[in-house]
Design a protein around this motif. Structure first.
Motif, short mmCIF file in Angstrom:
data_model
loop_
_atom_site.label_atom_id
_atom_site.label_comp_id
_atom_site.label_asym_id
_atom_site.label_seq_id
_atom_site.Cartn_x
_atom_site.Cartn_y
_atom_site.Cartn_z
N LEU A 131 11.71 9.03 -10.84
CA LEU A 131 10.27 9.29 -10.94
C LEU A 131 10.05 10.79 -10.96
O LEU A 131 10.94 11.57 -10.61
N ASP A 132 8.84 11.21 -11.33
CA ASP A 132 8.53 12.63 -11.31
C ASP A 132 8.69 13.16 -9.89
O ASP A 132 8.60 12.41 -8.92
N PRO A 133 8.96 14.48 -9.74
CA PRO A 133 9.27 15.03 -8.41
C PRO A 133 8.20 14.78 -7.34
O PRO A 133 8.53 14.47 -6.19
N LEU A 134 6.92 14.90 -7.69
CA LEU A 134 5.87 14.70 -6.69
C LEU A 134 5.84 13.25 -6.21
O LEU A 134 5.77 12.99 -5.00
N SER A 135 5.89 12.30 -7.12
CA SER A 135 5.87 10.88 -6.74
C SER A 135 7.11 10.53 -5.94
O SER A 135 7.04 9.78 -4.95
N ALA A 136 8.26 11.05 -6.35
CA ALA A 136 9.50 10.78 -5.62
C ALA A 136 9.42 11.36 -4.21
O ALA A 136 9.86 10.73 -3.24
N LEU A 137 8.85 12.57 -4.08
CA LEU A 137 8.72 13.19 -2.77
C LEU A 137 7.77 12.39 -1.87
O LEU A 137 8.08 12.15 -0.69
N MET A 138 6.64 11.96 -2.43
CA MET A 138 5.69 11.17 -1.63
C MET A 138 6.34 9.86 -1.18
O MET A 138 6.19 9.45 -0.03
N SER A 139 7.07 9.22 -2.06
CA SER A 139 7.76 7.98 -1.71
C SER A 139 8.82 8.22 -0.64
O SER A 139 8.97 7.43 0.31
N LYS A 140 9.53 9.33 -0.77
CA LYS A 140 10.57 9.68 0.20
C LYS A 140 9.96 9.95 1.58
O LYS A 140 10.49 9.50 2.60
N ALA B 81 0.83 -1.22 0.00
CA ALA B 81 0.00 0.00 0.00
C ALA B 81 0.85 1.26 0.00
O ALA B 81 0.51 2.25 -0.65
N SER B 82 1.98 1.22 0.71
CA SER B 82 2.81 2.42 0.77
C SER B 82 3.62 2.64 -0.51
O SER B 82 4.24 3.69 -0.67
N SER B 83 3.56 1.69 -1.43
CA SER B 83 4.23 1.89 -2.72
C SER B 83 3.29 2.53 -3.74
O SER B 83 3.66 2.71 -4.90
N ALA B 84 2.09 2.89 -3.34
CA ALA B 84 1.08 3.44 -4.24
C ALA B 84 1.54 4.64 -5.06
O ALA B 84 1.18 4.74 -6.23
N PRO B 85 2.35 5.57 -4.53
CA PRO B 85 2.77 6.70 -5.36
C PRO B 85 3.62 6.32 -6.57
O PRO B 85 3.74 7.10 -7.52
N ILE B 86 4.18 5.15 -6.58
CA ILE B 86 5.10 4.76 -7.65
C ILE B 86 4.36 4.36 -8.92
O ILE B 86 4.77 4.72 -10.03
N TRP B 87 3.28 3.62 -8.79
CA TRP B 87 2.66 3.01 -9.96
C TRP B 87 2.08 4.01 -10.96
O TRP B 87 2.26 3.81 -12.17
N PRO B 88 1.44 5.12 -10.57
CA PRO B 88 0.96 6.06 -11.59
C PRO B 88 2.00 7.13 -11.97
O PRO B 88 1.72 8.01 -12.77
N ALA B 89 3.18 7.06 -11.43
CA ALA B 89 4.18 8.12 -11.62
C ALA B 89 4.68 8.21 -13.06
O ALA B 89 4.73 7.23 -13.79
N SER B 90 5.04 9.44 -13.42
CA SER B 90 5.74 9.65 -14.69
C SER B 90 7.24 9.74 -14.37
O SER B 90 7.64 9.49 -13.24
#
Length: 189
Positions: free
Chosen positions: A110-119, A90-99
């Motif tokens: 990954l795009d900055p927003l997805s990378a930030l959320m993952s970080k 579940a916590s990997s969710a920001p990765i799958w739709p990322a550009s």
């Protein structure tokens, strides 16, 4: 303990795949990058959760005074492993739709927003680990000292029990330090 080790190995392998190979969005390799990055994230988070389980287990073993390593039933272990996987997935969710961010036609992240959320999710997981493990390390060290005082009369049993438990305490402490280093590295990236 073994499952956490497997997750840790998967993290190292998938990191090397994602970091070493040039991926381009013009080819099917883009899917390999995303899957590799996602599996790396899942495995890293699951390994950290597993290390929390190990710290809890160490404390319970010391606290019980029976030193039984089998203080969780198979049903409890299965539920814990399922929770470990589901939370990590579940916590990997920001990765799958990322550009992606490109440099010279090659995917570099990954795009900055997805990378930030993952970080942020990674840092949150590490922070929880450090707090729980720090508390349990302190409590475990107190239990070890109490056990040493109680068992002083019988030196042979004291030496073997305390040595084994001290070694496990050292392993858990080293894991705490390594995760503390990881969180500081991520903050500075």
């Amino acid at each position: 303990f073994n499952i956490s080790g497997v997750y840790s190995m998967v993290t190292v392998i998938t990191y090397q795949i994602a970091a070493q190979f040039p991926f381009s969005e013009n080819f099917w390799t883009v899917y390999i990058f995303k899957v590799t990055y996602g599996v790396n994230t899942i495995a890293g988070r699951a390994a950290t959760i597993g290390k929390i389980y190990i710290a809890i287990h160490r404390y319970l073993v010391i606290r019980s005074r029976e030193f039984s390593e089998m203080n969780w039933t198979p049903a409890v272990i299965s539920r814990m492993l399922l929770a470990q996987f589901v939370i990590s997935l579940a916590s990997s969710a920001p990765i799958w739709p990322a550009s992606y961010v490109h440099k010279n036609g090659v995917i570099i992240s990954l795009d900055p927003l997805s990378a930030l959320m993952s970080k942020v999710l990674s840092q949150f997981t590490y922070a929880i680990y450090i707090v729980i493990n720090g508390l349990l390390t302190f409590l475990t060290s107190r239990e070890l000292l109490q056990m040493k005082r109680i068992l002083k009369a019988n030196q042979n049993s004291v030496k073997s029990v305390v040595t084994q438990q001290r070694n496990m305490f050292i392993i858990v402490s080293v894991c705490t330090i390594s995760h503390l280093v990881k969180i500081f590295q991520q903050v500075n990236v």
